[in-house]
Design a protein around this motif. Structure first.
Motif, PDB file in Angstrom:
ATOM      1  N   THR A 297       0.832  -1.207   0.000  1.00  0.00           N
ATOM      2  CA  THR A 297       0.000   0.000   0.000  1.00  0.00           C
ATOM      3  C   THR A 297       0.868   1.258   0.000  1.00  0.00           C
ATOM      4  O   THR A 297       0.571   2.223  -0.704  1.00  0.00           O
ATOM      5  CB  THR A 297      -0.929   0.002   1.232  1.00  0.00           C
ATOM      6  N   CYS A 298       1.952   1.232   0.764  1.00  0.00           N
ATOM      7  CA  CYS A 298       2.838   2.411   0.843  1.00  0.00           C
ATOM      8  C   CYS A 298       3.550   2.686  -0.473  1.00  0.00           C
ATOM      9  O   CYS A 298       3.723   3.840  -0.866  1.00  0.00           O
ATOM     10  CB  CYS A 298       3.873   2.211   1.952  1.00  0.00           C
ATOM     11  N   GLN A 299       3.973   1.643  -1.171  1.00  0.00           N
ATOM     12  CA  GLN A 299       4.818   1.844  -2.344  1.00  0.00           C
ATOM     13  C   GLN A 299       4.093   2.475  -3.525  1.00  0.00           C
ATOM     14  O   GLN A 299       4.725   3.076  -4.391  1.00  0.00           O
ATOM     15  CB  GLN A 299       5.430   0.520  -2.792  1.00  0.00           C
ATOM     16  N   VAL A 300       2.747   2.367  -3.596  1.00  0.00           N
ATOM     17  CA  VAL A 300       2.028   2.884  -4.769  1.00  0.00           C
ATOM     18  C   VAL A 300       2.126   4.410  -4.891  1.00  0.00           C
ATOM     19  O   VAL A 300       1.840   4.967  -5.951  1.00  0.00           O
ATOM     20  CB  VAL A 300       0.536   2.461  -4.782  1.00  0.00           C
ATOM     21  N   ILE A 301       2.535   5.070  -3.817  1.00  0.00           N
ATOM     22  CA  ILE A 301       2.741   6.522  -3.876  1.00  0.00           C
ATOM     23  C   ILE A 301       3.741   6.858  -4.984  1.00  0.00           C
ATOM     24  O   ILE A 301       3.587   7.844  -5.712  1.00  0.00           O
ATOM     25  CB  ILE A 301       3.261   7.054  -2.514  1.00  0.00           C
ATOM     26  N   VAL A 302       4.759   6.014  -5.113  1.00  0.00           N
ATOM     27  CA  VAL A 302       5.787   6.211  -6.134  1.00  0.00           C
ATOM     28  C   VAL A 302       5.532   5.340  -7.360  1.00  0.00           C
ATOM     29  O   VAL A 302       5.749   5.757  -8.498  1.00  0.00           O
ATOM     30  CB  VAL A 302       7.191   5.908  -5.556  1.00  0.00           C
ATOM     31  N   THR A 303       5.047   4.115  -7.129  1.00  0.00           N
ATOM     32  CA  THR A 303       4.887   3.150  -8.228  1.00  0.00           C
ATOM     33  C   THR A 303       3.930   3.641  -9.305  1.00  0.00           C
ATOM     34  O   THR A 303       4.215   3.497 -10.505  1.00  0.00           O
ATOM     35  CB  THR A 303       4.380   1.798  -7.686  1.00  0.00           C
ATOM     36  N   THR A 304       2.801   4.214  -8.915  1.00  0.00           N
ATOM     37  CA  THR A 304       1.770   4.588  -9.899  1.00  0.00           C
ATOM     38  C   THR A 304       2.276   5.611 -10.914  1.00  0.00           C
ATOM     39  O   THR A 304       2.185   5.375 -12.127  1.00  0.00           O
ATOM     40  CB  THR A 304       0.498   5.089  -9.195  1.00  0.00           C
TER      41      THR A 304
END
Length: 322
Positions: free
Chosen positions: A115-122
């Protein structure tokens, strides 16, 4: 692993180093995966990963396989750092009672990391996909123009060649921010969560348990090759498991379409159209490419992470200052 002291700067540096090494090694396969996933029934340009890479080199040169790599190399450091550090953070806090983490708690830690990583991944995936798929769309247009020229026997003179206008990640970012605001960079956020949260739920517990098999003593780290193989096996397993979500995410985030290709209004619309027009096997497009990308990527990540390259570098800093 759960009860060791967490050094956040070291985890961030380790995640960044691992991401840079991994992306450099496997990016061409990731490009093939994106192009295979995006082509729909109709004008199919590629039949397999090797066919895609060969045609890419012929039409775009060797560095054509690295289109979009600059975006990944720039953003993979915070992305991998957040993912690995967040998993350690959640595992650390979920095991505060001193007991061994249960499978459910390991899955919760993985869920938090995903959940945290999607801030950058998206936004990273959004920009990368546009650059990776541009070559496929340009090649398709050239093929269609050549076919039209051959079929029009009455045409006088030669048709104008199709010239590909190469855009950069900066240009795409500016256009998206100008037209849609910050939401433009986060198109496909729901699909990214749908892919990355289950991936982390599968990956981190599976890796932790596989890695434990190579530990002779619970207080001693497993050998680096055990960490590498555990990362490869856990990464490829999780990658194939969530590949249908990755196909949907890739289709939703693509701004440009090829000839006669569908557009989608959301996750359900995309799922329905793929199922009806291409069949259930379409959800496994690029699955073996994704497994080949993720396996070494996470294998390398875990080796760097568990060896502790950053800890070594940080320990050297005071010596240089003295």
């Amino acid at each position: 692993m759960a009860d060791k002291q967490i050094s956040l700067p070291a985890k961030l540096i380790n995640g960044g180093i691992a991401g840079l090494i991994g992306v450099t090694c496997v990016f061409p396969i990731d490009l093939a995966k994106t192009r295979l996933q995006n082509q729909q029934n109709g004008q199919r340009m590629y039949t397999s990963m090797s066919d895609c890479l060969i045609k890419t080199i012929r039409s775009e040169g060797y560095f054509g396989m690295y289109r979009g790599a600059a975006v990944n190399l720039t953003l993979v450091t915070p992305e991998k750092a957040i993912k690995l550090a967040a998993n350690d953070f959640f595992r650390h806090h979920l095991s505060k009672d001193g007991k061994k983490l249960t499978l459910l708690r390991e899955m919760l830690a993985g869920c938090g990391a995903g959940t945290c990583q999607v801030i950058v991944t998206t936004p990273m995936e959004m920009l990368k996909i546009q650059l990776q798929d541009a070559g496929r769309i340009a090649a398709q247009k050239k093929l269609m123009a050549a076919q039209a020229q051959l079929s029009s026997s009455s045409a006088v003179g030669s048709a104008e060649p199709v010239v590909e206008r190469r855009t950069t990640a900066t240009q795409i970012t500016r256009e998206l921010l100008r037209s849609k605001g910050i939401a433009g960079l986060y198109k496909g956020l729901g699909a990214t969560l749908l892919r990355d949260v289950p991936f982390s739920i599968v990956y981190f517990p599976l890796f932790a348990n596989l890695n434990k098999l190579g530990q002779k003593d619970p207080n001693v780290k497993a050998p680096f090759y055990v960490s590498f193989l555990s990362g490869c096996v856990a990464g490829s397993t999780a990658a194939v498991a969530v590949n249908p979500c990755d196909v949907i995410k890739t289709r939703l985030q693509s701004l440009q379409r090829g000839v006669n290709e569908d557009t989608y209004s959301g996750i359900l619309d995309c799922t329905k159209k793929i199922w009806q027009k291409e069949g259930p096997m379409a959800f496994l497009k690029g699955a073996y490419c994704r497994a080949l990308v993720i396996a070494p990527l996470f294998g390398i990540a875990q080796v760097v992470y568990f060896i502790g390259i950053a800890e070594f570098l940080l320990d050297m800093l005071p010596k240089h200052r003295a």
